[in-house]
Design an enzyme around this catalytic site. Structure first.
Site, PDB file in Angstrom:
ATOM      1  N   SER A  88     140.553  58.253  41.576  1.00  0.00           N
ATOM      2  CA  SER A  88     141.270  58.830  40.447  1.00  0.00           C
ATOM      3  C   SER A  88     140.427  58.619  39.190  1.00  0.00           C
ATOM      4  O   SER A  88     139.241  58.947  39.193  1.00  0.00           O
ATOM      5  CB  SER A  88     142.652  58.208  40.352  1.00  0.00           C
ATOM      6  OG  SER A  88     143.440  58.880  39.417  1.00  0.00           O
ATOM      7  N   HIS A 126     141.569  62.960  41.931  1.00  0.00           N
ATOM      8  CA  HIS A 126     142.595  63.502  41.033  1.00  0.00           C
ATOM      9  C   HIS A 126     141.933  64.250  39.879  1.00  0.00           C
ATOM     10  O   HIS A 126     141.048  63.705  39.221  1.00  0.00           O
ATOM     11  CB  HIS A 126     143.446  62.370  40.445  1.00  0.00           C
ATOM     12  CG  HIS A 126     144.337  61.717  41.463  1.00  0.00           C
ATOM     13  ND1 HIS A 126     144.903  60.473  41.260  1.00  0.00           N
ATOM     14  CD2 HIS A 126     144.777  62.125  42.674  1.00  0.00           C
ATOM     15  CE1 HIS A 126     145.645  60.152  42.311  1.00  0.00           C
ATOM     16  NE2 HIS A 126     145.576  61.129  43.186  1.00  0.00           N
ATOM     17  N   ASP A 169     148.601  55.921  44.033  1.00  0.00           N
ATOM     18  CA  ASP A 169     148.374  56.877  45.117  1.00  0.00           C
ATOM     19  C   ASP A 169     147.322  56.282  46.051  1.00  0.00           C
ATOM     20  O   ASP A 169     146.372  55.641  45.598  1.00  0.00           O
ATOM     21  CB  ASP A 169     147.891  58.213  44.524  1.00  0.00           C
ATOM     22  CG  ASP A 169     147.948  59.353  45.534  1.00  0.00           C
ATOM     23  OD1 ASP A 169     148.675  59.225  46.543  1.00  0.00           O
ATOM     24  OD2 ASP A 169     147.275  60.377  45.311  1.00  0.00           O
TER      25      ASP A 169
END
Ligand SMILES: C[S@@+](CC[C@H](N)C(=O)[O-])C[C@H]1O[C@@H](n2cnc3c(N)ncnc32)[C@H](O)[C@@H]1O
Lengths: 186, 275
Positions: A11, A38, A131
């Site tokens: 991310s 992401h 996540d």
């Protein structure tokens, strides 16, 4: 070769980490790699081309129903979840966000674990959300290998730390050592 | 002896049960995603296994309807993929302008945002009055919402941006009235839209049309099912008619690929060749 695929989740800070990783992997590295990074829902895919330019591997955006081939790296397209089918092809889904993310790392990891079972390596890199935690648990439950970037060395420590706090991880390593480990495993 | 994975068997039996009892056929949807939805429902239900869910699906209609909702992904937006709508204005509208009456089919219209976006473009291009829009879905709950045309006001900021990026030049706020936290689509945009329940897997050709939009539906289907549904679209389209798919969908797995010319590869817009 024991492992048939590698899934990577990243991310915030991920672009630097992925660039570092993919600049270092040699041209003959044959285990296919599948990446969720992401990005914003309106972002385009230019960064994938840039990453490809810096790497000796063949890096591309994953296409719907595309067959997963050795020596290739596939990146989830923005705004779609990326899933692996049991026949080792990709599915895309524009369903609800998972952990506020689409693509979501959990969605990729969980489906890949179903498809590859104990032949899968999961790697979680830098990021500032949770996540990937459930996804990595699934990878472990299916017998796969779990590698996490040492939070102390990550641009954003939260995501790797969350995985470590919730799963029995095989290796917690700085990026350079993750590369060395992958070179030994393939 | 090699055993098959138990959950593979259970999922296939569950989908059989849904089909035999309720007529919804998910057996050729992409497995990984179907599995994900089923596992989520299993966790929420607190039941012990997929087999137990099958029992509930067969004997408890409201549980079955929950599961069927789970399996139908209704996520949508107004002017989703603004680039696509821009290409629609530039490349498809000129084709439509040549017809005295225009028929459009939105297959898998979900809660209606796509059909209303089309209605807005048609109005701005002066075509709305001579157009009929058929908007179909197999999800009745979604269709009911679509018919109402009431959306959360909080989404309008995002939709306005989509609209502007798609080349819209009017005031987007003129297309709805706000009431508390709701945005109500103007009656004028609704009047030429016909909403209907239609299942792409089990029903036949819906109508003869000049334009088919089926976006973000086929990605959930296996190749063979994609191919079958493509046949349906081909048979529905007039010669020279236009087919629009979602930005990650293609004609690659369709036997009919050669029967279309490409109007815009990136935005997935195709034109049926003359027979
Ligand atoms: C993700 S939405 C797409 C909405 C819109 N076209 C868009 O692109 O924003 C998919 C829709 O396809 C519908 N659908 C799925 N399978 C279908 C089938 N067999 N027949 C008709 N509609 C179906 C679902 O109910 C859902 O509303």
């Amino acid at each position: 070769m024991k492992y048939e695929a590698i899934v990577i989740g990243a991310s915030s800070g991920g672009l630097n980490a992925l660039t570092f990783l993919f600049s270092a992997l040699p041209p003959g590295f044959s285990i296919p790699i599948i990446v969720v990074q992401h990005v914003g829902s309106r972002s385009d895919s230019q960064w994938i081309d840039l990453l490809n330019d810096k790497s000796k591997l063949h890096i591309k955006e994953a296409d719907e129903k595309e067959k997963i081939e050795p020596g290739h790296t596939y990146i989830a397209p923005p705004n779609y979840h990326l899933l692996v089918e049991k026949d080792k092809t990709f599915s895309l889904a524009a369903s609800e966000r998972v952990n506020f993310a689409r693509p979501s790392i959990d969605v990729l990891f969980e489906s890949a674990a179903e498809a590859y079972k104990d032949k899968l390596i999961g790697i979680i890199l830098t990021g500032s959300n949770a996540d990937g935690t459930a996804g990595m648990q699934k990878v472990k439950a299916c017998g796969g290998l779990a590698i996490v970037q040492d939070p102390e060395t990550a641009e954003s420590p939260l995501m790797p730390a969350s995985v470590i706090a919730n799963t029995a991880i095989d290796y917690v390593l700085p990026l350079e050592n993750i590369i060395n480990l992958l070179l030994k495993l393939y | 002896m090699e055993y098959k994975d138990t959950s593979d068997i259970e999922i296939s039996l569950l989908l059989d049960a849904v089909y035999k009892k309720y007529g919804y056929d998910f057996r050729q949807y992409s497995e990984a995603h179907i599995r994900r939805r089923i596992m989520n429902r299993l966790t929420l239900s607190g039941l012990g296994s997929i087999s137990q869910m099958q029992d509930f699906v067969l004997h408890d209609k409201s549980f079955a309807s929950l599961l069927i909702q789970d399996l139908s992904i209704t996520v949508t937006e107004m002017f989703r993929d603004p680039d696509f709508y821009k290409a629609l204005r530039e490349k498809v509208i000129p084709v439509l302008k040549t017809y005295p009456f225009i028929k459009i089919w939105h297959a898998g219209c979900s809660t209606g945002e796509e059909a209303y976006s089309m209605a807005i473009i048609l109005r701005e291009e002066g075509l709305y009055e001579r157009t009929t829009i058929y908007a179909t879905d197999f999800n009745q709950q979604a269709l009911n919402k679509a018919k109402e045309g009431i959306f959360p006001a909080g989404l309008m900021k995002e939709y306005t941006l989509n609209y502007q990026l798609s080349g819209g030049k009017e005031s987007f706020a003129g297309y709805y009235t706000s009431s508390y936290d709701m945005a109500i689509i103007n009656q004028a945009l609704k009047k030429n839209i016909v909403w209907a329940n239609h299942n792409l897997v089990t029903d036949s050709v819906f109508a003869e049309v000049h334009l088919v939009l089926c976006r973000n539906v086929l990605i959930y289907f296996e190749r063979s099912l994609q191919n079958k549904v493509q046949k349906l679209f081909y048979d529905s389209l007039t010669n020279g008619g236009v087919l629009c798919l979602g930005s990650k969908e293609s004609l690659r797995f369709s036997d009919l690929q050669g029967e279309y010319a490409v109007l815009d590869q990136k935005r997935r817009i195709f034109k049926k060749k003359y027979e």
